[in-house]
Design a protein around this motif. Structure first.
Motif, PDB file in Angstrom:
ATOM      1  N   PHE A   7       0.871  -1.177   0.000  1.00 33.22           N
ATOM      2  CA  PHE A   7       0.000   0.000   0.000  1.00 33.22           C
ATOM      3  C   PHE A   7       0.902   1.218   0.000  1.00 33.22           C
ATOM      4  N   PHE A   8       0.961   1.915  -1.137  1.00 30.78           N
ATOM      5  CA  PHE A   8       1.936   2.992  -1.316  1.00 30.78           C
ATOM      6  C   PHE A   8       1.835   4.098  -0.264  1.00 30.78           C
ATOM      7  N   PRO A   9       0.645   4.577   0.106  1.00 28.77           N
ATOM      8  CA  PRO A   9       0.605   5.635   1.124  1.00 28.77           C
ATOM      9  C   PRO A   9       1.266   5.243   2.445  1.00 28.77           C
ATOM     10  N   SER A  10       1.118   3.993   2.863  1.00 37.46           N
ATOM     11  CA  SER A  10       1.782   3.547   4.090  1.00 37.46           C
ATOM     12  C   SER A  10       3.291   3.529   3.932  1.00 37.46           C
ATOM     13  N   LEU A  11       3.754   3.101   2.771  1.00 32.99           N
ATOM     14  CA  LEU A  11       5.193   3.104   2.506  1.00 32.99           C
ATOM     15  C   LEU A  11       5.756   4.520   2.565  1.00 32.99           C
ATOM     16  N   LEU A  12       5.035   5.447   1.935  1.00 29.21           N
ATOM     17  CA  LEU A  12       5.497   6.836   1.931  1.00 29.21           C
ATOM     18  C   LEU A  12       5.508   7.410   3.339  1.00 29.21           C
ATOM     19  N   ASP A  13       4.573   6.974   4.168  1.00 26.09           N
ATOM     20  CA  ASP A  13       4.494   7.456   5.550  1.00 26.09           C
ATOM     21  C   ASP A  13       5.586   6.837   6.420  1.00 26.09           C
ATOM     22  N   LYS A  14       5.732   5.527   6.356  1.00 21.90           N
ATOM     23  CA  LYS A  14       6.626   4.809   7.278  1.00 21.90           C
ATOM     24  C   LYS A  14       8.081   4.775   6.818  1.00 21.90           C
ATOM     25  N   GLU A  15       8.320   4.867   5.516  1.00 21.67           N
ATOM     26  CA  GLU A  15       9.682   4.811   4.970  1.00 21.67           C
ATOM     27  C   GLU A  15       9.894   5.991   4.023  1.00 21.67           C
ATOM     28  N   HIS A  16       9.593   7.163   4.524  1.00 23.31           N
ATOM     29  CA  HIS A  16       9.476   8.328   3.650  1.00 23.31           C
ATOM     30  C   HIS A  16      10.752   8.629   2.870  1.00 23.31           C
ATOM     31  N   ALA A  17      11.875   8.667   3.523  1.00 24.94           N
ATOM     32  CA  ALA A  17      13.110   9.059   2.843  1.00 24.94           C
ATOM     33  C   ALA A  17      13.436   8.114   1.694  1.00 24.94           C
ATOM     34  N   ARG A  18      13.345   6.807   1.946  1.00 24.07           N
ATOM     35  CA  ARG A  18      13.675   5.827   0.916  1.00 24.07           C
ATOM     36  C   ARG A  18      12.691   5.890  -0.245  1.00 24.07           C
ATOM     37  N   VAL A  19      11.400   5.912   0.068  1.00 19.51           N
ATOM     38  CA  VAL A  19      10.376   5.867  -0.975  1.00 19.51           C
ATOM     39  C   VAL A  19      10.332   7.179  -1.756  1.00 19.51           C
ATOM     40  N   HIS A  20      10.487   8.302  -1.069  1.00 19.43           N
ATOM     41  CA  HIS A  20      10.500   9.586  -1.756  1.00 19.43           C
ATOM     42  C   HIS A  20      11.667   9.654  -2.746  1.00 19.43           C
ATOM     43  N   ALA A  21      12.827   9.192  -2.334  1.00 20.60           N
ATOM     44  CA  ALA A  21      13.997   9.183  -3.221  1.00 20.60           C
ATOM     45  C   ALA A  21      13.784   8.242  -4.408  1.00 20.60           C
ATOM     46  N   SER A  22      13.131   7.113  -4.162  1.00 21.78           N
ATOM     47  CA  SER A  22      12.856   6.164  -5.233  1.00 21.78           C
ATOM     48  C   SER A  22      11.963   6.787  -6.303  1.00 21.78           C
ATOM     49  N   VAL A  23      10.923   7.508  -5.872  1.00 19.28           N
ATOM     50  CA  VAL A  23      10.023   8.149  -6.833  1.00 19.28           C
ATOM     51  C   VAL A  23      10.744   9.255  -7.597  1.00 19.28           C
ATOM     52  N   GLN A  24      11.598  10.028  -6.909  1.00 27.41           N
ATOM     53  CA  GLN A  24      12.351  11.071  -7.607  1.00 27.41           C
ATOM     54  C   GLN A  24      13.240  10.461  -8.694  1.00 27.41           C
ATOM     55  N   SER A  25      13.839   9.316  -8.391  1.00 26.71           N
ATOM     56  CA  SER A  25      14.661   8.618  -9.379  1.00 26.71           C
ATOM     57  C   SER A  25      13.817   8.157 -10.568  1.00 26.71           C
ATOM     58  N   LEU A  26      12.616   7.676 -10.295  1.00 20.15           N
ATOM     59  CA  LEU A  26      11.729   7.242 -11.375  1.00 20.15           C
ATOM     60  C   LEU A  26      11.323   8.417 -12.259  1.00 20.15           C
ATOM     61  N   LEU A  27      11.049   9.566 -11.650  1.00 17.75           N
ATOM     62  CA  LEU A  27      10.751  10.763 -12.440  1.00 17.75           C
ATOM     63  C   LEU A  27      11.914  11.115 -13.370  1.00 17.75           C
ATOM     64  N   GLU A  28      13.132  10.991 -12.858  1.00 21.78           N
ATOM     65  CA  GLU A  28      14.310  11.285 -13.679  1.00 21.78           C
ATOM     66  C   GLU A  28      14.438  10.284 -14.827  1.00 21.78           C
ATOM     67  N   ARG A  29      14.149   9.024 -14.560  1.00 22.98           N
ATOM     68  CA  ARG A  29      14.243   8.002 -15.601  1.00 22.98           C
ATOM     69  C   ARG A  29      13.181   8.208 -16.679  1.00 22.98           C
ATOM     70  N   VAL A  30      12.000   8.654 -16.282  1.00 20.22           N
ATOM     71  CA  VAL A  30      10.968   8.987 -17.262  1.00 20.22           C
ATOM     72  C   VAL A  30      11.395  10.200 -18.082  1.00 20.22           C
ATOM     73  N   ALA A  31      11.983  11.190 -17.419  1.00 22.16           N
ATOM     74  CA  ALA A  31      12.415  12.402 -18.109  1.00 22.16           C
ATOM     75  C   ALA A  31      13.477  12.118 -19.165  1.00 22.16           C
ATOM     76  N   THR A  32      14.349  11.141 -18.922  1.00 17.66           N
ATOM     77  CA  THR A  32      15.390  10.809 -19.894  1.00 17.66           C
ATOM     78  C   THR A  32      14.872   9.965 -21.051  1.00 17.66           C
TER      79      THR A  32
END
Length: 322
Positions: free
Chosen positions: A261-286
């Motif tokens: 459940f993504f919202p729980s992941l973002l809440d409980k493991e925020h730093a890791r999951v937030h960084a993962s999504v930022q990386s995915l945005l960069e990969r989409v951008a390239t």
């Protein structure tokens, strides 16, 4: 401001396009002028059955736009920033106040509508495959509902990780379109039994991992398509039927089921999951990863947009534009 609201749960025709109060930007929030709204699967469930946060209620938990103001405690966002946000509710509107920590800066080269469709679908797919699913190069995965936004994300990520990728969809034409995204073989679940097809495709071995966004009878029968020590990651209930998995069915194959459940992941493991999504945005951008947008509707046609998503004919994501 204008928003697509409803006063009670129900089908898409509960939507009304009305003038509502402006959102209040709290000390830890950013006020966003919304430019693109991603219609998420959870938005449909919330509209149908989840309690309303207020009346009238503005559904929706993912959007992208321009920061118009930042709360007094916010240091890393400022007016003019392009951001994509994950919210508890409120995306189906012209403006929204969102927690600054649950926003991501959009890369300069990335279209804002494409960015609006990334965090939940792609973040969830990544978690299902690699954190919960422990998928490795050389293994095999079955991805249900491959033509949806989550499915398309999971297919691409699994393929790029070196996995053999099987997927299901409801017609041959959509399955054929999935090949360019990394699908090894497709299964038309209307024409064929997916368990029997997995057995045929794998020489009777089964797959190492199943990503299941359907649940019900599909989840129950999925155990039969698993290899020894195979894993199922359950991440949605789009099938809506009430069949329940018997845990005893997992014993003989030493298999496992894991929920995501993504919202729980973002809440409980925020730093890791937030960084993962930022990386995915960069990969989409390239251009390494491809976000597929099926159709775009104006916000005042939220009813039509939700109805189209429910038709199960969507290939990718549906976007609303205020």
């Amino acid at each position: 401001m204008k928003a697509a609201v409803y006063y009670e749960n129900g089908p898409p025709d509960v939507f009304r396009y009305e003038t509502v109060d402006e959102p209040t930007c709290g000390p830890d929030d950013v006020l966003i002028e919304i430019q693109a709204i991603s219609v998420e699967g959870g938005d449909l469930i919330n509209r149908e059955m989840r309690p309303l946060a207020r009346v009238p209620h503005i559904v929706g938990y993912q959007c992208a736009g321009i920061v118009k103001a930042a709360g007094r405690n916010v240091r890393d966002r400022q007016p003019g920033d392009r951001v994509v946000a994950v919210l508890s509710w409120g995306s189906h509107a012209q403006r929204v106040a969102a927690p600054a920590v649950d926003t991501w800066l959009i890369p300069e080269t990335l279209d804002i509508a494409v960015a609006a469709a990334v965090p939940v679908a792609w973040g969830t797919a990544h978690e299902c495959l690699f954190d919960a699913g422990n998928l490795k190069s050389g293994q095999s995965v079955l991805i249900h509902a491959g033509a949806g936004a989550l499915g398309l994300a999971a297919i691409q990520l699994a393929h790029r990780a070196g996995a053999t990728v099987y997927t299901t969809a409801s017609d041959d034409a959509r399955l054929a379109r999935l090949r360019i995204y990394g699908m090894t073989a497709g299964i038309n679940y209307v024409k064929s039994d997916f368990v029997a097809e997995v057995a045929r495709l794998t020489g009777g071995r089964g797959v190492d991992l199943i990503v299941d966004s359907i649940a019900g009878s599909t989840l129950v029968r999925g155990v039969q398509a698993l290899a020894y020590k195979g894993r199922i990651v359950t991440v949605g209930v789009s099938g809506r039927d009430q069949d329940k998995l018997d845990p005893v069915s997992l014993w003989r194959g030493n298999q496992s089921v894991h929920g995501v459940f993504f919202p729980s992941l973002l809440d409980k493991e925020h730093a890791r999951v937030h960084a993962s999504v930022q990386s995915l945005l960069e990969r989409v951008a390239t251009g390494e990863l491809k976000v597929v947008i099926d159709k775009t509707f104006p916000l005042q046609e939220a009813q039509a947009a939700h109805s189209y998503v429910m038709s199960r004919q969507v290939f990718g994501r549906v976007i609303l534009r205020p």
